[in-house]
Write a protein that holds these residues in place. Structure first.
Motif, PDB file in Angstrom:
ATOM      1  N   VAL A   1       3.666  22.870   0.677  1.00  0.00           N
ATOM      2  CA  VAL A   1       2.169  22.352   0.690  1.00  0.00           C
ATOM      3  C   VAL A   1       1.825  21.243  -0.027  1.00  0.00           C
ATOM      4  O   VAL A   1       1.286  20.263   0.384  1.00  0.00           O
ATOM      5  N   LEU A   2       2.484  21.182  -1.284  1.00  0.00           N
ATOM      6  CA  LEU A   2       2.217  20.082  -2.084  1.00  0.00           C
ATOM      7  C   LEU A   2       2.939  18.874  -1.592  1.00  0.00           C
ATOM      8  O   LEU A   2       2.292  17.845  -1.579  1.00  0.00           O
ATOM      9  N   ILE A   3       4.151  19.016  -0.978  1.00  0.00           N
ATOM     10  CA  ILE A   3       4.581  17.882  -0.352  1.00  0.00           C
ATOM     11  C   ILE A   3       3.901  17.326   1.016  1.00  0.00           C
ATOM     12  O   ILE A   3       3.675  16.090   1.186  1.00  0.00           O
ATOM     13  N   SER A   4       3.207  18.329   1.565  1.00  0.00           N
ATOM     14  CA  SER A   4       2.437  17.808   2.851  1.00  0.00           C
ATOM     15  C   SER A   4       1.081  17.103   2.548  1.00  0.00           C
ATOM     16  O   SER A   4       1.163  16.115   3.031  1.00  0.00           O
ATOM     17  N   VAL A   5       0.653  17.597   1.422  1.00  0.00           N
ATOM     18  CA  VAL A   5      -0.561  16.879   1.034  1.00  0.00           C
ATOM     19  C   VAL A   5      -0.255  15.732   0.440  1.00  0.00           C
ATOM     20  O   VAL A   5      -0.812  14.712   0.582  1.00  0.00           O
ATOM     21  N   SER A   6       0.880  15.376  -0.467  1.00  0.00           N
ATOM     22  CA  SER A   6       1.151  14.096  -1.047  1.00  0.00           C
ATOM     23  C   SER A   6       1.647  13.242   0.098  1.00  0.00           C
ATOM     24  O   SER A   6       1.333  11.935  -0.055  1.00  0.00           O
TER      25      SER A   6
ATOM     26  N   PHE B   1      -0.145   6.388  -1.124  1.00  0.00           N
ATOM     27  CA  PHE B   1      -0.600   5.125  -1.227  1.00  0.00           C
ATOM     28  C   PHE B   1       0.040   4.084  -1.865  1.00  0.00           C
ATOM     29  O   PHE B   1       0.351   2.966  -1.341  1.00  0.00           O
ATOM     30  N   SER B   2       0.287   4.365  -3.112  1.00  0.00           N
ATOM     31  CA  SER B   2       0.942   3.460  -4.335  1.00  0.00           C
ATOM     32  C   SER B   2       2.320   2.879  -3.734  1.00  0.00           C
ATOM     33  O   SER B   2       2.490   1.576  -3.786  1.00  0.00           O
ATOM     34  N   GLU B   3       3.208   3.858  -3.004  1.00  0.00           N
ATOM     35  CA  GLU B   3       4.367   3.192  -2.698  1.00  0.00           C
ATOM     36  C   GLU B   3       4.183   2.029  -1.586  1.00  0.00           C
ATOM     37  O   GLU B   3       4.780   1.051  -1.641  1.00  0.00           O
ATOM     38  N   LEU B   4       3.404   2.614  -0.196  1.00  0.00           N
ATOM     39  CA  LEU B   4       3.434   1.616   0.607  1.00  0.00           C
ATOM     40  C   LEU B   4       2.679   0.268   0.139  1.00  0.00           C
ATOM     41  O   LEU B   4       3.024  -0.711   0.628  1.00  0.00           O
ATOM     42  N   TYR B   5       1.689   0.345  -0.796  1.00  0.00           N
ATOM     43  CA  TYR B   5       0.898  -0.457  -1.243  1.00  0.00           C
ATOM     44  C   TYR B   5       1.534  -1.665  -1.922  1.00  0.00           C
ATOM     45  O   TYR B   5       1.390  -2.706  -1.705  1.00  0.00           O
TER      46      TYR B   5
END
Length: 298
Positions: free
Chosen positions: A224-229, A234-238
């Motif tokens: 569940v935590l991985i799915s939400v994250s 945002f930060s990685e792609l940005y």
């Protein structure tokens, strides 16, 4: 007849619990509940940062259905989820099984695996950007060794950029989920492993029949935590795309799209709010599916 001191104390301080809970309730109402309600309201308007908006009904949601950038962002988020979910569910478990053993110097390995977690995501992404750049360490070594003739476009190709961001997310999240699994492994009685070993079960069979059933609920939590994250990345792609969203802006995540539409004095707050609600719906879907699957298995 005078009341006992304890009764007077209870009567005079009935509001004490409310004084203790009040600041937390006020904080949640101002910074969580009201922004959420305001987002729902704004999603049905054409509001902008420097002016009120008018009610437009479902126009923002109709616009989202025809938005090619949103389609690309949703595809990127789904790919992110499908790759990160199995990797960050299984690899940290295997690491936890390995570092759980009481061996000399095992603390060093635990620390090494957890170190990326405490580092800033932006700083780590900047380092990865330098390493994966056309003139970076990876391309430089590959060209020196003759493995490639020209630089590999890790940061300028749509899918390679997405995979690079996924690699960064997996590398940074391994230690965090490893610690969660370590706490779950500590609750599995060693007598179960010893009994299985006495019955002739090898390491793989003990992992399958003893360890996995013992950490099943933890695996659900991690999933569940991985799915939400993954859906809210945002930060990685940005940072890796230098804020451009990759070639043609096709590597944007939904959060990047929301940020793009809402920033500046001419931002479209109404449309950005509608995208936020869509992201919320997309995020809740995998969570409900995982919970339902867990109930069926139980």
């Amino acid at each position: 007849m005078p009341r006992p001191p304890a009764a007077r104390l209870t009567h005079r301080r009935w509001f004490t619990p409310w004084l203790l809970v009040g600041p937390a309730v006020l904080w949640l109402a101002v910074f969580n509940l009201w922004p959420s309600l305001n987002t729902v309201i704004l999603s049905f308007t054409n509001a902008r940062p420097l002016g009120g908006g008018t009610f437009v009904g479902l126009d923002n949601f109709h616009r989202a259905l025809d938005d090619d950038q949103l389609a690309d962002a949703l595809l990127n988020s789904v790919v992110y989820l499908l790759v990160c979910l199995p990797l960050l569910t299984l690899l940290p478990l295997l690491l936890a099984v390995l570092v759980e053993k009481r061996l000399p110097g095992i603390t060093v390995f635990r620390t090494a695996f957890y170190t990326p977690v405490i580092a800033s995501a932006v700083v780590v992404a900047l380092i990865w950007g330098w390493v994966l750049d056309d003139r970076g360490l990876v391309n430089g070594l590959a060209q020196q060794l003759g493995a490639v003739q020209r630089p590999v476009p890790f940061l300028t190709d749509r899918w390679l950029l997405l995979l690079s961001a996924i690699g960064l997310t997996v590398w940074k999240g391994l230690g965090y989920y490893m610690v969660i699994y370590l706490s779950a492994l500590g609750n599995i009685g060693r007598e179960l492993h010893e009994a299985a070993a006495v019955d002739g079960a090898g390491a793989l069979r003990r992992l399958w029949h003893v360890t996995l059933p013992g950490v099943r609920n933890t695996m659900l939590l991690v999933s569940v935590l991985i799915s939400v994250s993954a859906l809210r990345v945002f930060s990685e792609l940005y940072v890796l795309s230098d804020g451009t969203g990759g070639p043609g802006g096709r590597d944007m995540s939904v959060v990047m799209l929301i940020q793009m539409y809402s920033r500046g004095f001419t931002g479209h707050l109404g449309y950005a709010s509608a995208l936020s609600l869509l992201l919320f719906a997309v995020t809740v879907g995998p969570m409900l599916l995982l919970l339902r699957l867990n109930r069926k298995e139980a």
